[in-house]
Design a protein around this motif. Structure first.
Motif, PDB file in Angstrom:
ATOM      1  N   ILE A 232       0.809  -1.216   0.000  1.00  0.00           N
ATOM      2  CA  ILE A 232       0.000   0.000   0.000  1.00  0.00           C
ATOM      3  C   ILE A 232       0.844   1.269   0.000  1.00  0.00           C
ATOM      4  O   ILE A 232       0.488   2.267  -0.626  1.00  0.00           O
ATOM      5  CB  ILE A 232      -0.970   0.000   1.209  1.00  0.00           C
ATOM      6  CG1 ILE A 232      -2.029   1.082   1.037  1.00  0.00           C
ATOM      7  CG2 ILE A 232      -0.226   0.141   2.520  1.00  0.00           C
ATOM      8  CD1 ILE A 232      -2.904   0.892  -0.159  1.00  0.00           C
ATOM      9  N   ASN A 233       1.983   1.259   0.689  1.00  0.00           N
ATOM     10  CA  ASN A 233       2.775   2.492   0.800  1.00  0.00           C
ATOM     11  C   ASN A 233       3.408   2.907  -0.522  1.00  0.00           C
ATOM     12  O   ASN A 233       3.714   4.090  -0.725  1.00  0.00           O
ATOM     13  CB  ASN A 233       3.858   2.338   1.869  1.00  0.00           C
ATOM     14  CG  ASN A 233       4.837   1.230   1.553  1.00  0.00           C
ATOM     15  OD1 ASN A 233       4.428   0.153   1.134  1.00  0.00           O
ATOM     16  ND2 ASN A 233       6.106   1.476   1.762  1.00  0.00           N
ATOM     17  N   ILE A 234       3.575   1.984  -1.448  1.00  0.00           N
ATOM     18  CA  ILE A 234       4.197   2.330  -2.733  1.00  0.00           C
ATOM     19  C   ILE A 234       3.202   2.293  -3.887  1.00  0.00           C
ATOM     20  O   ILE A 234       3.568   2.582  -5.025  1.00  0.00           O
ATOM     21  CB  ILE A 234       5.381   1.387  -3.050  1.00  0.00           C
ATOM     22  CG1 ILE A 234       4.892  -0.056  -3.251  1.00  0.00           C
ATOM     23  CG2 ILE A 234       6.449   1.478  -1.978  1.00  0.00           C
ATOM     24  CD1 ILE A 234       5.945  -0.961  -3.865  1.00  0.00           C
ATOM     25  N   LEU A 235       1.934   1.973  -3.607  1.00  0.00           N
ATOM     26  CA  LEU A 235       0.951   1.807  -4.674  1.00  0.00           C
ATOM     27  C   LEU A 235       0.790   3.063  -5.522  1.00  0.00           C
ATOM     28  O   LEU A 235       1.120   3.086  -6.708  1.00  0.00           O
ATOM     29  CB  LEU A 235      -0.396   1.385  -4.081  1.00  0.00           C
ATOM     30  CG  LEU A 235      -1.579   1.308  -5.045  1.00  0.00           C
ATOM     31  CD1 LEU A 235      -1.306   0.325  -6.174  1.00  0.00           C
ATOM     32  CD2 LEU A 235      -2.855   0.940  -4.304  1.00  0.00           C
ATOM     33  N   LEU A 236       0.277   4.143  -4.948  1.00  0.00           N
ATOM     34  CA  LEU A 236       0.033   5.342  -5.732  1.00  0.00           C
ATOM     35  C   LEU A 236       1.323   6.047  -6.154  1.00  0.00           C
ATOM     36  O   LEU A 236       1.419   6.513  -7.299  1.00  0.00           O
ATOM     37  CB  LEU A 236      -0.886   6.300  -4.975  1.00  0.00           C
ATOM     38  CG  LEU A 236      -2.289   5.761  -4.635  1.00  0.00           C
ATOM     39  CD1 LEU A 236      -3.207   6.903  -4.202  1.00  0.00           C
ATOM     40  CD2 LEU A 236      -2.900   4.999  -5.782  1.00  0.00           C
ATOM     41  N   PRO A 237       2.357   6.157  -5.270  1.00  0.00           N
ATOM     42  CA  PRO A 237       3.608   6.761  -5.732  1.00  0.00           C
ATOM     43  C   PRO A 237       4.219   6.062  -6.940  1.00  0.00           C
ATOM     44  O   PRO A 237       4.727   6.714  -7.863  1.00  0.00           O
ATOM     45  CB  PRO A 237       4.523   6.663  -4.504  1.00  0.00           C
ATOM     46  CG  PRO A 237       3.591   6.688  -3.342  1.00  0.00           C
ATOM     47  CD  PRO A 237       2.401   5.894  -3.810  1.00  0.00           C
ATOM     48  N   THR A 238       4.176   4.738  -6.963  1.00  0.00           N
ATOM     49  CA  THR A 238       4.759   4.002  -8.085  1.00  0.00           C
ATOM     50  C   THR A 238       3.917   4.181  -9.345  1.00  0.00           C
ATOM     51  O   THR A 238       4.451   4.313 -10.451  1.00  0.00           O
ATOM     52  CB  THR A 238       4.906   2.505  -7.744  1.00  0.00           C
ATOM     53  OG1 THR A 238       5.721   2.364  -6.577  1.00  0.00           O
ATOM     54  CG2 THR A 238       5.557   1.744  -8.888  1.00  0.00           C
ATOM     55  N   LEU A 239       2.591   4.195  -9.196  1.00  0.00           N
ATOM     56  CA  LEU A 239       1.729   4.435 -10.356  1.00  0.00           C
ATOM     57  C   LEU A 239       2.036   5.796 -10.981  1.00  0.00           C
ATOM     58  O   LEU A 239       2.083   5.937 -12.202  1.00  0.00           O
ATOM     59  CB  LEU A 239       0.256   4.353  -9.950  1.00  0.00           C
ATOM     60  CG  LEU A 239      -0.272   2.954  -9.626  1.00  0.00           C
ATOM     61  CD1 LEU A 239      -1.706   3.031  -9.111  1.00  0.00           C
ATOM     62  CD2 LEU A 239      -0.186   2.035 -10.836  1.00  0.00           C
ATOM     63  N   SER A 240       2.263   6.808 -10.148  1.00  0.00           N
ATOM     64  CA  SER A 240       2.617   8.121 -10.681  1.00  0.00           C
ATOM     65  C   SER A 240       3.985   8.091 -11.344  1.00  0.00           C
ATOM     66  O   SER A 240       4.204   8.711 -12.378  1.00  0.00           O
ATOM     67  CB  SER A 240       2.589   9.169  -9.566  1.00  0.00           C
ATOM     68  OG  SER A 240       1.265   9.453  -9.165  1.00  0.00           O
ATOM     69  N   GLU A 241       4.925   7.368 -10.754  1.00  0.00           N
ATOM     70  CA  GLU A 241       6.280   7.282 -11.309  1.00  0.00           C
ATOM     71  C   GLU A 241       6.277   6.665 -12.697  1.00  0.00           C
ATOM     72  O   GLU A 241       7.080   7.048 -13.549  1.00  0.00           O
ATOM     73  CB  GLU A 241       7.174   6.464 -10.376  1.00  0.00           C
ATOM     74  CG  GLU A 241       8.614   6.351 -10.833  1.00  0.00           C
ATOM     75  CD  GLU A 241       9.453   5.476  -9.918  1.00  0.00           C
ATOM     76  OE1 GLU A 241      10.395   4.819 -10.424  1.00  0.00           O
ATOM     77  OE2 GLU A 241       9.177   5.441  -8.710  1.00  0.00           O
ATOM     78  N   ILE A 242       5.361   5.708 -12.937  1.00  0.00           N
ATOM     79  CA  ILE A 242       5.313   5.046 -14.244  1.00  0.00           C
ATOM     80  C   ILE A 242       4.221   5.674 -15.134  1.00  0.00           C
ATOM     81  O   ILE A 242       3.753   5.055 -16.082  1.00  0.00           O
ATOM     82  CB  ILE A 242       5.089   3.529 -14.104  1.00  0.00           C
ATOM     83  CG1 ILE A 242       3.792   3.223 -13.357  1.00  0.00           C
ATOM     84  CG2 ILE A 242       6.283   2.893 -13.401  1.00  0.00           C
ATOM     85  CD1 ILE A 242       3.489   1.724 -13.232  1.00  0.00           C
ATOM     86  N   HIS A 243       3.824   6.906 -14.782  1.00  0.00           N
ATOM     87  CA  HIS A 243       2.924   7.719 -15.605  1.00  0.00           C
ATOM     88  C   HIS A 243       1.513   7.128 -15.709  1.00  0.00           C
ATOM     89  O   HIS A 243       0.865   7.229 -16.757  1.00  0.00           O
ATOM     90  CB  HIS A 243       3.509   7.926 -17.006  1.00  0.00           C
ATOM     91  CG  HIS A 243       4.915   8.442 -16.993  1.00  0.00           C
ATOM     92  ND1 HIS A 243       5.246   9.694 -16.493  1.00  0.00           N
ATOM     93  CD2 HIS A 243       6.090   7.874 -17.381  1.00  0.00           C
ATOM     94  CE1 HIS A 243       6.544   9.870 -16.591  1.00  0.00           C
ATOM     95  NE2 HIS A 243       7.082   8.795 -17.128  1.00  0.00           N
ATOM     96  N   LEU A 244       1.039   6.546 -14.615  1.00  0.00           N
ATOM     97  CA  LEU A 244      -0.337   6.064 -14.545  1.00  0.00           C
ATOM     98  C   LEU A 244      -1.106   6.877 -13.502  1.00  0.00           C
ATOM     99  O   LEU A 244      -1.754   6.333 -12.602  1.00  0.00           O
ATOM    100  CB  LEU A 244      -0.379   4.568 -14.199  1.00  0.00           C
ATOM    101  CG  LEU A 244       0.170   3.603 -15.246  1.00  0.00           C
ATOM    102  CD1 LEU A 244       0.056   2.163 -14.769  1.00  0.00           C
ATOM    103  CD2 LEU A 244      -0.541   3.774 -16.590  1.00  0.00           C
ATOM    104  N   ASN A 245      -1.036   8.208 -13.642  1.00  0.00           N
ATOM    105  CA  ASN A 245      -1.699   9.081 -12.669  1.00  0.00           C
ATOM    106  C   ASN A 245      -3.214   8.909 -12.682  1.00  0.00           C
ATOM    107  O   ASN A 245      -3.855   8.972 -11.626  1.00  0.00           O
ATOM    108  CB  ASN A 245      -1.339  10.540 -12.951  1.00  0.00           C
ATOM    109  CG  ASN A 245       0.099  10.853 -12.603  1.00  0.00           C
ATOM    110  OD1 ASN A 245       0.533  10.625 -11.485  1.00  0.00           O
ATOM    111  ND2 ASN A 245       0.848  11.369 -13.566  1.00  0.00           N
ATOM    112  N   ASP A 246      -3.807   8.712 -13.853  1.00  0.00           N
ATOM    113  CA  ASP A 246      -5.255   8.506 -13.909  1.00  0.00           C
ATOM    114  C   ASP A 246      -5.654   7.246 -13.147  1.00  0.00           C
ATOM    115  O   ASP A 246      -6.687   7.212 -12.466  1.00  0.00           O
ATOM    116  CB  ASP A 246      -5.724   8.405 -15.364  1.00  0.00           C
ATOM    117  CG  ASP A 246      -5.764   9.759 -16.053  1.00  0.00           C
ATOM    118  OD1 ASP A 246      -5.570  10.781 -15.365  1.00  0.00           O
ATOM    119  OD2 ASP A 246      -5.984   9.789 -17.276  1.00  0.00           O
TER     120      ASP A 246
END
Length: 312
Positions: free
Chosen positions: A128-142
């Motif tokens: 959970i702690n890396i879920l959204l940060p990693t999605l943003s890092e790989i350009h999956l902000n939506d």
């Protein structure tokens, strides 16, 4: 996860060694990380007929956790750590891992995870702690915003819909249909899923502070919600907040419409400077970027201390 955390520890220690000028130690830890990466590639990565799979279940020949959760290959937690730590062999493998992760989260028609809704997370404490940060890092902000706005089980807003005023230890610690979960370890005041706050400050507000960056220790790079409506939650179009940093209070407020930023206000503390980074569409809409071309993805602007306001 043992191998993942060993790789993560080696990566952190290499960075610490570099900061402390222990360059021999840095070299040793980088070598250790490389060895662990090779091990993970050999044991956990499958590329049969060019199809990428992360063998988070079959490589260790395990079916269930001690808590009774079923293990699966291509688990979201495994894929997230694989991408966060750059354990892929090349760009092609990275792109394949991203696509597998995206497909798992979207879960179209519930064909990937039959017992879970579309656009849903499938992680616990270790992911959970890396879920959204990693999605943003790989350009999956939506995708990150979709998960933030999801209100089905499992999600943050499920708890809100069920009257929560605190963060729970389990996604379904209480539901109106089933009441309080009978499972062990069922705290109604737990920190773990609150780690989403890191993403809310660093991506949604866009406040990033790095004292080791001597030129721009404060970077403002808000990521707006450009997703499409898929449930009864409205998309996020107005965000305001601040972060107390070692330099003073940094405040950001933005509004958006039609997938571009329409208003932006930033307050930089005294005796500090910041670097504003925006996508070119928002920068152009705010009047910051007059001439652009298709190759221009981002816009940078140096900001001195004080309040700065930009509006369409």
């Amino acid at each position: 996860m043992n191998a993942i955390y060993r790789a993560f520890t080696a990566q952190i220690m290499a960075e610490v060694s570099h900061v402390l000028n222990y360059f021999d130690k840095e070299k040793e830890y980088k070598k250790l990380f490389s060895l662990i990466k090779d091990f993970i590639q050999e044991k956990y990565v499958s590329n049969i007929n060019g199809k990428f799979n992360l063998l988070t279940k079959t490589a260790d020949n395990v079916d269930k956790s001690f808590q009774g959760y079923s293990f699966v290959d291509n688990s979201q937690t495994g894929l997230l750590w694989f991408l966060k730590l750059h354990l892929y062999s090349d760009k092609s493998q990275k792109d394949s891992a991203i696509q597998v992760l995206k497909t798992s989260i979207e879960n179209n028609g519930q064909t990937i995870r039959t017992n879970m809704p579309e656009n849903s997370l499938a992680v616990g404490f270790l992911g959970i702690n890396i879920l959204l940060p990693t999605l943003s890092e790989i350009h999956l902000n939506d995708t990150a915003y979709n998960l933030l706005l999801s209100d089905e089980n499992p999600s943050w807003l499920l708890a809100v819909k069920n009257g929560a005023t605190t963060l729970w230890e389990r996604w379904d610690s209480y539901t109106k249909e089933k009441g309080i979960s009978p499972d062990a370890m069922n705290s109604f005041n737990h920190y773990a899923y609150g780690s989403i706050a890191e993403w809310l400050y660093s991506q949604m507000l866009g406040i990033k502070v790095d004292p080791t960056n001597q030129k721009y220790p404060i970077i403002i790079s808000p990521v707006i919600d450009t997703g499409e409506k898929y449930n009864d939650q409205e998309r996020i179009k107005h965000v305001s907040g601040f972060l107390e940093t070692i330099y003073g209070q940094v405040a950001v407020e933005w509004k958006s419409n039609d997938k571009v930023m329409t208003e932006l206000t930033i307050d930089i503390p005294v005796n500090s400077e910041a670097l504003l980074k925006l996508d070119s569409a928002s920068a152009k809409n705010l009047g910051l970027l007059k001439d652009t071309n298709d190759s221009t993805d981002t816009f940078d602007l140096k900001l001195g201390f004080g309040k700065h306001s930009f509006k369409n």
